[in-house]
Design a protein around this motif. Structure first.
Motif, mmCIF file in Angstrom:
data_model
loop_
_atom_site.group_PDB
_atom_site.id
_atom_site.type_symbol
_atom_site.label_atom_id
_atom_site.label_comp_id
_atom_site.label_asym_id
_atom_site.label_seq_id
_atom_site.Cartn_x
_atom_site.Cartn_y
_atom_site.Cartn_z
ATOM 1 N N GLU A 206 0.667 -1.321 0.073
ATOM 2 C CA GLU A 206 0.128 0.036 0.066
ATOM 3 C C GLU A 206 0.733 1.381 0.112
ATOM 4 N N LEU A 207 2.034 1.221 0.820
ATOM 5 C CA LEU A 207 2.670 2.802 0.986
ATOM 6 C C LEU A 207 3.229 3.079 -0.381
ATOM 7 N N PRO A 208 3.742 2.339 -1.368
ATOM 8 C CA PRO A 208 4.037 2.824 -2.650
ATOM 9 C C PRO A 208 3.112 3.780 -3.394
ATOM 10 N N ARG A 209 1.971 3.366 -3.195
ATOM 11 C CA ARG A 209 0.643 3.867 -3.743
ATOM 12 C C ARG A 209 0.280 5.156 -3.262
ATOM 13 N N VAL B 289 3.859 9.990 5.662
ATOM 14 C CA VAL B 289 5.179 9.469 6.161
ATOM 15 C C VAL B 289 5.039 8.783 7.250
ATOM 16 N N ASP B 290 4.356 9.166 8.283
ATOM 17 C CA ASP B 290 4.128 8.599 9.718
ATOM 18 C C ASP B 290 3.718 7.105 9.439
ATOM 19 N N ALA B 291 2.969 6.822 8.694
ATOM 20 C CA ALA B 291 2.836 5.476 8.116
ATOM 21 C C ALA B 291 4.125 4.711 7.822
ATOM 22 N N VAL B 292 4.835 5.407 6.946
ATOM 23 C CA VAL B 292 6.074 4.857 6.252
ATOM 24 C C VAL B 292 7.213 4.633 7.539
ATOM 25 N N LEU C 130 9.967 13.746 -6.221
ATOM 26 C CA LEU C 130 10.491 13.289 -4.882
ATOM 27 C C LEU C 130 9.604 11.962 -4.455
ATOM 28 N N CYS C 131 8.396 12.081 -4.721
ATOM 29 C CA CYS C 131 7.321 10.950 -4.584
ATOM 30 C C CYS C 131 7.740 9.907 -5.382
ATOM 31 N N VAL C 132 8.022 10.161 -6.481
ATOM 32 C CA VAL C 132 8.194 9.022 -7.407
ATOM 33 C C VAL C 132 9.336 8.203 -6.901
ATOM 34 N N LYS C 133 10.181 9.109 -6.661
ATOM 35 C CA LYS C 133 11.687 8.409 -6.159
ATOM 36 C C LYS C 133 11.395 7.512 -4.686
ATOM 37 N N VAL C 134 10.709 7.989 -3.806
ATOM 38 C CA VAL C 134 10.733 7.298 -2.714
ATOM 39 C C VAL C 134 9.778 6.256 -2.839
ATOM 40 N N ALA C 135 8.753 6.476 -3.658
ATOM 41 C CA ALA C 135 7.608 5.174 -4.051
ATOM 42 C C ALA C 135 8.383 4.037 -4.646
#
Length: 225
Positions: free
Chosen positions: A33-36, A53-56, A121-126
């Motif tokens: 779920e987190l990458p999405r 980010v808290d969930a990650v 940045l979202c794409v990178k972290v995902a």
């Protein structure tokens, strides 16, 4: 008759290692779920970014506690008692090192992601989370296939319970109810009954009074359901 009773006692004295399968299930769900969720962040929406980010961070914190307890307690005991499986245990340790590298990559970008959830940045972290999930799922698959049967055969019930206690001790006290509630959320009713039967009375009461509902509210905010 006496021999049958002794055999039954021997079987019952083995640890129930299925609880780790449920722990893994929680990590598997987060990795799916987190990458999405990260990819879905919108530029400037720092409030939503902080929630995701808290969930990650929560998932990574639990993963670290889980893996460090295995590094410190599980691998040394199995290595000493299962000489024929040294290669598999060494592979588990190597996979942990690789996962540590991936966790470090993700963690290093989370502060910036909270402050500025820009698309690049979202794409990178995902993508980093997707790679972490791929490596972690393969690791857990192998652990469930090879390591858990070895643990059931070569560890005592007390040792298996100690492994769980070591893992929990590595979490801050304020996160314990959340961690227990997250575990219960992915457990089947039968698995929930097993966890509740082993949990201390205060944990059972807190989960029933507030933990279950607070976790459901948190998931509703996170997943939009």
């Amino acid at each position: 008759m006496s021999e049958a009773v002794n055999m039954s006692e021997a079987v019952n004295s083995k640890p129930d290692v299925h609880d780790m399968v449920v722990v893994h299930r929680s990590f598997r769900q987060s990795c799916a779920e987190l990458p999405r969720l990260v990819r879905g962040l919108r530029p400037g929406d720092t409030a939503r970014a902080a929630l995701v980010v808290d969930a990650v961070r929560f998932m990574l914190m639990g993963l670290e506690a889980h893996h460090v307890s295995e590094d410190e307690f599980l691998w040394p005991r199995l290595a000493a008692r299962t000489a024929g499986h040294a290669e598999a245990i060494a592979r588990m340790e190597e996979q942990h090192h690789r996962l540590e590298e991936l966790v470090t990559q993700v963690t290093g970008a989370l502060g910036e992601l909270t402050a500025d959830p820009r698309p690049s940045l979202c794409v990178k972290v995902a993508d980093q989370l997707t790679e972490l999930g791929s490596v972690l799922n393969a690791h857990m698959d192998e652990e469930e296939k090879i390591i858990l049967p070895l643990a059931a055969e070569h560890l005592s019930v007390a040792e298996w319970e100690e492994l769980g206690e070591i893992s929990l001790a590595k979490l801050e006290r304020k996160h314990l109810l959340r961690a227990f509630s997250a575990l219960m959320a992915v457990a089947t009713p039968e698995e929930q009954r097993t966890f509740l039967s082993k949990a201390p009375l205060p944990a059972r009461i807190l989960w029933r009074l507030s933990g279950r509902r607070s976790h459901a509210r948190w998931e509703a905010r996170l997943y939009g359901t």
